[in-house]
Design a protein around this motif. Structure first.
Motif, PDB file in Angstrom:
ATOM      1  N   VAL A 185       0.855  -1.179   0.000  1.00 42.41           N
ATOM      2  CA  VAL A 185       0.000   0.000   0.000  1.00 42.41           C
ATOM      3  C   VAL A 185       0.893   1.231   0.000  1.00 42.41           C
ATOM      4  O   VAL A 185       1.950   1.251   0.629  1.00 42.41           O
ATOM      5  CB  VAL A 185      -0.957   0.002   1.219  1.00 42.41           C
ATOM      6  N   SER A 186       0.485   2.265  -0.737  1.00 42.55           N
ATOM      7  CA  SER A 186       1.270   3.500  -0.811  1.00 42.55           C
ATOM      8  C   SER A 186       0.345   4.702  -0.684  1.00 42.55           C
ATOM      9  O   SER A 186      -0.856   4.623  -0.944  1.00 42.55           O
ATOM     10  CB  SER A 186       2.045   3.572  -2.128  1.00 42.55           C
ATOM     11  N   CYS A 187       0.929   5.838  -0.263  1.00 49.45           N
ATOM     12  CA  CYS A 187       0.146   7.068  -0.138  1.00 49.45           C
ATOM     13  C   CYS A 187       0.943   8.223  -0.708  1.00 49.45           C
ATOM     14  O   CYS A 187       2.171   8.169  -0.805  1.00 49.45           O
ATOM     15  CB  CYS A 187      -0.230   7.327   1.320  1.00 49.45           C
ATOM     16  N   SER A 188       0.240   9.284  -1.049  1.00 48.25           N
ATOM     17  CA  SER A 188       0.888  10.313  -1.855  1.00 48.25           C
ATOM     18  C   SER A 188       0.353  11.714  -1.577  1.00 48.25           C
ATOM     19  O   SER A 188      -0.707  11.906  -0.965  1.00 48.25           O
ATOM     20  CB  SER A 188       0.684   9.978  -3.337  1.00 48.25           C
ATOM     21  N   ASP A 189       1.097  12.671  -2.083  1.00 49.84           N
ATOM     22  CA  ASP A 189       0.683  14.068  -2.097  1.00 49.84           C
ATOM     23  C   ASP A 189      -0.526  14.275  -3.004  1.00 49.84           C
ATOM     24  O   ASP A 189      -1.197  15.311  -2.915  1.00 49.84           O
ATOM     25  CB  ASP A 189       1.859  14.930  -2.592  1.00 49.84           C
ATOM     26  N   ASP A 190      -0.814  13.289  -3.857  1.00 48.37           N
ATOM     27  CA  ASP A 190      -1.968  13.399  -4.745  1.00 48.37           C
ATOM     28  C   ASP A 190      -3.279  13.010  -4.058  1.00 48.37           C
ATOM     29  O   ASP A 190      -4.312  12.893  -4.694  1.00 48.37           O
ATOM     30  CB  ASP A 190      -1.755  12.580  -6.024  1.00 48.37           C
ATOM     31  N   LYS A 191      -3.206  12.754  -2.724  1.00 44.14           N
ATOM     32  CA  LYS A 191      -4.377  12.483  -1.867  1.00 44.14           C
ATOM     33  C   LYS A 191      -5.005  11.120  -2.132  1.00 44.14           C
ATOM     34  O   LYS A 191      -6.175  10.891  -1.800  1.00 44.14           O
ATOM     35  CB  LYS A 191      -5.437  13.586  -2.025  1.00 44.14           C
ATOM     36  N   THR A 192      -4.239  10.212  -2.731  1.00 46.94           N
ATOM     37  CA  THR A 192      -4.752   8.865  -2.967  1.00 46.94           C
ATOM     38  C   THR A 192      -3.924   7.819  -2.239  1.00 46.94           C
ATOM     39  O   THR A 192      -2.759   8.049  -1.898  1.00 46.94           O
ATOM     40  CB  THR A 192      -4.757   8.501  -4.469  1.00 46.94           C
ATOM     41  N   VAL A 193      -4.567   6.692  -2.019  1.00 45.04           N
ATOM     42  CA  VAL A 193      -3.914   5.485  -1.501  1.00 45.04           C
ATOM     43  C   VAL A 193      -4.019   4.432  -2.590  1.00 45.04           C
ATOM     44  O   VAL A 193      -5.088   4.258  -3.188  1.00 45.04           O
ATOM     45  CB  VAL A 193      -4.605   4.986  -0.207  1.00 45.04           C
ATOM     46  N   LYS A 194      -2.919   3.759  -2.860  1.00 44.12           N
ATOM     47  CA  LYS A 194      -2.934   2.744  -3.922  1.00 44.12           C
ATOM     48  C   LYS A 194      -2.490   1.389  -3.373  1.00 44.12           C
ATOM     49  O   LYS A 194      -1.610   1.300  -2.514  1.00 44.12           O
ATOM     50  CB  LYS A 194      -2.030   3.162  -5.088  1.00 44.12           C
ATOM     51  N   ILE A 195      -3.120   0.352  -3.905  1.00 44.86           N
ATOM     52  CA  ILE A 195      -2.783  -1.026  -3.560  1.00 44.86           C
ATOM     53  C   ILE A 195      -2.086  -1.651  -4.767  1.00 44.86           C
ATOM     54  O   ILE A 195      -2.587  -1.588  -5.898  1.00 44.86           O
ATOM     55  CB  ILE A 195      -4.041  -1.861  -3.210  1.00 44.86           C
ATOM     56  N   TRP A 196      -0.929  -2.252  -4.505  1.00 44.43           N
ATOM     57  CA  TRP A 196      -0.124  -2.885  -5.549  1.00 44.43           C
ATOM     58  C   TRP A 196      -0.033  -4.378  -5.276  1.00 44.43           C
ATOM     59  O   TRP A 196       0.045  -4.813  -4.126  1.00 44.43           O
ATOM     60  CB  TRP A 196       1.274  -2.293  -5.580  1.00 44.43           C
ATOM     61  N   HIS A 197      -0.024  -5.162  -6.351  1.00 41.04           N
ATOM     62  CA  HIS A 197       0.088  -6.621  -6.234  1.00 41.04           C
ATOM     63  C   HIS A 197       1.319  -7.104  -7.002  1.00 41.04           C
ATOM     64  O   HIS A 197       1.600  -6.633  -8.102  1.00 41.04           O
ATOM     65  CB  HIS A 197      -1.166  -7.303  -6.783  1.00 41.04           C
ATOM     66  N   ALA A 198       2.033  -8.040  -6.390  1.00 39.89           N
ATOM     67  CA  ALA A 198       3.226  -8.610  -7.033  1.00 39.89           C
ATOM     68  C   ALA A 198       2.839  -9.855  -7.809  1.00 39.89           C
ATOM     69  O   ALA A 198       2.293 -10.809  -7.236  1.00 39.89           O
ATOM     70  CB  ALA A 198       4.273  -8.948  -5.981  1.00 39.89           C
ATOM     71  N   TYR A 199       3.131  -9.851  -9.097  1.00 35.43           N
ATOM     72  CA  TYR A 199       2.856 -11.008  -9.949  1.00 35.43           C
ATOM     73  C   TYR A 199       4.170 -11.749 -10.202  1.00 35.43           C
ATOM     74  O   TYR A 199       5.053 -11.266 -10.916  1.00 35.43           O
ATOM     75  CB  TYR A 199       2.218 -10.566 -11.266  1.00 35.43           C
ATOM     76  N   GLU A 200       4.293 -12.910  -9.566  1.00 26.14           N
ATOM     77  CA  GLU A 200       5.485 -13.730  -9.739  1.00 26.14           C
ATOM     78  C   GLU A 200       5.469 -14.373 -11.128  1.00 26.14           C
ATOM     79  O   GLU A 200       4.448 -14.387 -11.823  1.00 26.14           O
ATOM     80  CB  GLU A 200       5.535 -14.815  -8.656  1.00 26.14           C
ATOM     81  N   LYS A 201       6.609 -14.926 -11.530  1.00 23.82           N
ATOM     82  CA  LYS A 201       6.654 -15.571 -12.842  1.00 23.82           C
ATOM     83  C   LYS A 201       5.730 -16.786 -12.863  1.00 23.82           C
ATOM     84  O   LYS A 201       5.467 -17.411 -11.833  1.00 23.82           O
ATOM     85  CB  LYS A 201       8.079 -15.983 -13.188  1.00 23.82           C
ATOM     86  N   ASN A 202       5.208 -17.073 -14.036  1.00 26.40           N
ATOM     87  CA  ASN A 202       4.249 -18.160 -14.248  1.00 26.40           C
ATOM     88  C   ASN A 202       2.925 -17.913 -13.522  1.00 26.40           C
ATOM     89  O   ASN A 202       2.237 -18.859 -13.120  1.00 26.40           O
ATOM     90  CB  ASN A 202       4.834 -19.503 -13.801  1.00 26.40           C
ATOM     91  N   ASN A 203       2.571 -16.630 -13.323  1.00 32.66           N
ATOM     92  CA  ASN A 203       1.287 -16.332 -12.682  1.00 32.66           C
ATOM     93  C   ASN A 203       0.142 -16.663 -13.625  1.00 32.66           C
ATOM     94  O   ASN A 203       0.301 -16.668 -14.848  1.00 32.66           O
ATOM     95  CB  ASN A 203       1.229 -14.866 -12.244  1.00 32.66           C
ATOM     96  N   ARG A 204      -1.013 -16.943 -13.049  1.00 32.90           N
ATOM     97  CA  ARG A 204      -2.162 -17.397 -13.847  1.00 32.90           C
ATOM     98  C   ARG A 204      -2.753 -16.284 -14.707  1.00 32.90           C
ATOM     99  O   ARG A 204      -3.476 -16.542 -15.678  1.00 32.90           O
ATOM    100  CB  ARG A 204      -3.244 -17.970 -12.940  1.00 32.90           C
ATOM    101  N   GLU A 205      -2.450 -15.016 -14.351  1.00 33.70           N
ATOM    102  CA  GLU A 205      -2.941 -13.902 -15.151  1.00 33.70           C
ATOM    103  C   GLU A 205      -2.143 -13.724 -16.437  1.00 33.70           C
ATOM    104  O   GLU A 205      -2.556 -12.966 -17.318  1.00 33.70           O
ATOM    105  CB  GLU A 205      -2.898 -12.606 -14.338  1.00 33.70           C
ATOM    106  N   VAL A 224      12.838 -12.685 -14.082  1.00 29.30           N
ATOM    107  CA  VAL A 224      13.280 -13.134 -12.751  1.00 29.30           C
ATOM    108  C   VAL A 224      12.475 -12.472 -11.643  1.00 29.30           C
ATOM    109  O   VAL A 224      11.941 -13.151 -10.765  1.00 29.30           O
ATOM    110  CB  VAL A 224      14.782 -12.833 -12.550  1.00 29.30           C
ATOM    111  N   TYR A 225      12.374 -11.142 -11.697  1.00 30.31           N
ATOM    112  CA  TYR A 225      11.759 -10.403 -10.605  1.00 30.31           C
ATOM    113  C   TYR A 225      10.252 -10.256 -10.819  1.00 30.31           C
ATOM    114  O   TYR A 225       9.779 -10.204 -11.955  1.00 30.31           O
ATOM    115  CB  TYR A 225      12.395  -9.013 -10.489  1.00 30.31           C
ATOM    116  N   PRO A 226       9.474 -10.163  -9.734  1.00 28.19           N
ATOM    117  CA  PRO A 226       8.024  -9.981  -9.863  1.00 28.19           C
ATOM    118  C   PRO A 226       7.685  -8.660 -10.534  1.00 28.19           C
ATOM    119  O   PRO A 226       8.466  -7.703 -10.498  1.00 28.19           O
ATOM    120  CB  PRO A 226       7.537  -9.989  -8.407  1.00 28.19           C
ATOM    121  N   VAL A 227       6.503  -8.622 -11.115  1.00 23.10           N
ATOM    122  CA  VAL A 227       5.964  -7.398 -11.690  1.00 23.10           C
ATOM    123  C   VAL A 227       4.925  -6.843 -10.715  1.00 23.10           C
ATOM    124  O   VAL A 227       3.997  -7.553 -10.326  1.00 23.10           O
ATOM    125  CB  VAL A 227       5.312  -7.650 -13.057  1.00 23.10           C
ATOM    126  N   TRP A 228       5.091  -5.572 -10.328  1.00 21.68           N
ATOM    127  CA  TRP A 228       4.140  -4.939  -9.417  1.00 21.68           C
ATOM    128  C   TRP A 228       3.147  -4.107 -10.222  1.00 21.68           C
ATOM    129  O   TRP A 228       3.540  -3.251 -11.011  1.00 21.68           O
ATOM    130  CB  TRP A 228       4.862  -4.064  -8.410  1.00 21.68           C
TER     131      TRP A 228
END
Length: 371
Positions: free
Chosen positions: A241-261, A269-273
């Motif tokens: 979760v992140s917060c900002s000067d733009d007055k929003t809160v954002k939720i990020w998800h890490a997609y590991e390799k071979n993810n079903r999406e 090698v590294y996850p995609v956020w």
């Protein structure tokens, strides 16, 4: 509202702003720091020091918190941040004097172990890795420094200087799971990739990884429209979760390799956020801090509109539906001025600390109601 934010106690901590509060790993001490260049350690008042009338007037299980000790000789300018090691035996502080002080427990006191220098100017944040092997610092000079602990010398040495950000670096957070060295069996475990998140005035979050003793920026999270002030992992480390000067809160998800999406990593090698949810419309000023409670799953925010807000994740009707969060409690007059930092107690579910430009620290209890 499905919860209530109850004020338990207020400390008149300073005549100037308080920048940071942080619980020790057992939740028994709260460290604070601010513009007065003083670190204070707060703990529950000893029962032996209370008279019977005072004891009977307290809530069940609650005792007043008092200042147990102060540390006054570590910095010559404002102390911006303070952090505990996972073992609770070390305390680190970051100052506007471009120094980082590391304090070591000596009985009931903390003594200066070492002073780390290298940043060109103000150091904005400091954070221990879960194992205590690494200490990360960041600052106005746009850099993130990684310091490695040497057990034989009982000191920290610079292991890397990361200069990927293009503006001030505001905040640091270590991944809660990508580190097995805290285990008593770590000597028999293979090395694990360390992951560190950093937030910046350049509107991005960077994910730095340590792989085979080399540190690199594995990904850059870009969705906020202004300064990213803070971030926090959930208990699994799969979401941020992140917060900002733009007055929003954002939720990020890490997609590991071979993810079903079927989301592919550019490196392989590294996850995609990916940003999977934006919480907006609740804050009227910049959001300076956000915390994701490892005990309850609640998210708390602290902002420049003097408010503290609590969000809860909604149950998903379908497994592949994006996450959504609702406001369940708030206090729009939590402090008289900007709320700079908040901290969930790591052992007592629902216990929250906050600090402000108004020089006070407050303790809150989040009482959840059945939905």
């Amino acid at each position: 509202m499905l919860a209530e934010l109850i004020e338990l106690q207020e400390f008149e901590a300073s005549e100037d702003r308080i920048w940071c509060v942080a619980w020790n790993p057992t939740g028994t001490l709260l460290a604070s720091c601010g513009s007065d260049k003083v670190i204070k350690l707060w703990g529950r008042e000893d029962v032996n020091d209370l008279n019977l009338a005072k004891i009977s007037s307290l809530y069940s299980g609650e005792r007043n918190w008092v200042c147990k000790s102060t540390i006054t000789d570590g910095h010559t300018r404002s102390i911006r941040s303070v952090a505990w090691s996972f073992c609770g035996n070390r305390l680190a502080s970051a100052g506007f004097d471009a120094k980082v002080s590391v304090w070591e427990r000596d009985g009931q006191d903390f003594v200066l172990q070492t002073t780390l220098e290298g940043h060109e100017n103000e150091v904005k944040d400091v954070a221990f890795s879960r194992s205590g092997l690494y200490l990360a610092t960041c600052g106005r000079d746009k850099s993130v420094w990684i310091w490695e602990y040497n057990e034989e010398e009982n000191d920290f040495a610079c292991a890397a200087v990361l200069t990927t950000h293009t503006q001030d670096v505001k905040h640091l957070k270590w991944h809660p799971q990508k580190d097995v060295r805290h285990s008593i069996l770590f000597r028999f475990s293979s090395p694990v990739m360390q992951v560190l998140a950093s937030c910046s005035y350049d509107d991005t979050i960077k994910m730095f990884v340590e792989d085979n003793d080399d540190w690199t920026c594995a990904s850059s999270l870009e969705s906020h429209k202004s300064t990213v002030w803070s971030c926090d992992f959930d208990v699994t480390g799969k979401r941020l979760v992140s917060c900002s000067d733009d007055k929003t809160v954002k939720i990020w998800h890490a997609y590991e390799k071979n993810n079903r999406e079927g989301i592919r990593s550019p490196s392989g090698v590294y996850p995609v956020w990916k940003c999977v949810c934006t919480i907006s419309g609740y804050h009227t000023q910049a959001i300076y801090d956000v915390k994701w409670c490892s005990l309850t799953g609640l998210i708390a925010t602290a902002s420049g509109d003097n408010a503290i807000r609590i969000f809860r994740e909604e149950e998903r009707q379908q497994m592949d539906a994006p996450p959504s969060f609702s406001l369940v409690a708030s206090n729009t007059h939590a402090h008289l001025q900007d709320v700079n930092r908040i901290s969930f107690n790591p052992k007592e579910a629902g216990l929250l600390a906050s600090c402000s430009d108004d020089g006070t620290i407050k303790l809150w209890r989040i009482e959840q109601r059945p939905s």
